[in-house]
Write a protein that holds these residues in place. Structure first.
Motif, short mmCIF file in Angstrom:
data_model
loop_
_atom_site.label_atom_id
_atom_site.label_comp_id
_atom_site.label_asym_id
_atom_site.label_seq_id
_atom_site.Cartn_x
_atom_site.Cartn_y
_atom_site.Cartn_z
N THR A 3 0.83 -1.20 0.00
CA THR A 3 0.00 0.00 0.00
C THR A 3 0.86 1.25 0.00
O THR A 3 0.54 2.22 -0.70
CB THR A 3 -0.92 0.00 1.24
OG1 THR A 3 -1.66 -1.22 1.26
CG2 THR A 3 -1.86 1.18 1.22
N ILE A 4 1.94 1.23 0.75
CA ILE A 4 2.85 2.38 0.80
C ILE A 4 3.47 2.63 -0.57
O ILE A 4 3.58 3.77 -1.01
CB ILE A 4 3.94 2.16 1.87
CG1 ILE A 4 3.29 2.10 3.25
CG2 ILE A 4 4.98 3.26 1.82
CD1 ILE A 4 4.24 1.69 4.35
N VAL A 5 3.83 1.56 -1.26
CA VAL A 5 4.41 1.70 -2.60
C VAL A 5 3.38 2.27 -3.57
O VAL A 5 3.68 3.17 -4.36
CB VAL A 5 4.94 0.34 -3.10
CG1 VAL A 5 5.37 0.42 -4.55
CG2 VAL A 5 6.09 -0.13 -2.23
N ARG A 6 2.15 1.79 -3.49
CA ARG A 6 1.09 2.30 -4.37
C ARG A 6 0.83 3.79 -4.13
O ARG A 6 0.70 4.56 -5.08
CB ARG A 6 -0.21 1.52 -4.17
CG ARG A 6 -0.17 0.13 -4.76
CD ARG A 6 -1.53 -0.55 -4.59
NE ARG A 6 -1.53 -1.86 -5.18
CZ ARG A 6 -1.80 -2.10 -6.47
NH1 ARG A 6 -2.09 -1.12 -7.26
NH2 ARG A 6 -1.76 -3.32 -6.94
N VAL A 7 0.76 4.19 -2.88
CA VAL A 7 0.54 5.61 -2.56
C VAL A 7 1.71 6.45 -3.04
O VAL A 7 1.52 7.53 -3.61
CB VAL A 7 0.31 5.78 -1.04
CG1 VAL A 7 0.32 7.24 -0.65
CG2 VAL A 7 -1.01 5.14 -0.62
N ALA A 8 2.92 5.95 -2.85
CA ALA A 8 4.11 6.69 -3.29
C ALA A 8 4.13 6.85 -4.81
O ALA A 8 4.47 7.92 -5.33
CB ALA A 8 5.37 5.98 -2.82
#
Length: 66
Positions: A3-8
């Motif tokens: 999720t953090i990668v997607r948001v980034a």
């Protein structure tokens, strides 16, 4: 972590879309007195470009990874 990668990726694409849209001279297209509407349109177009490019990049990585 995913999720953090997607948001980034989405935020990065949004920043790049805003940066790329600065090359446009959209002031010639604005009617007088419609500045707020033009700014809203500018942000919405940048968000659309960012969403499409982020989805493309994420799908490309998923296809390569599998």
């Amino acid at each position: 972590m995913e999720t953090i990668v997607r948001v980034a990726v989405h935020l990065g694409c949004f920043a790049l879309a805003l940066y790329a849209m600065q090359a446009l001279n959209y002031e010639k297209l604005i009617r007088s007195g419609r500045v707020v509407q033009a700014q809203l349109l500018y942000l919405l177009v940048a968000m659309c470009i960012a969403l499409l490019s982020a989805q493309f990049l994420l799908n490309l990585v998923i296809k390569i990874h599998v």
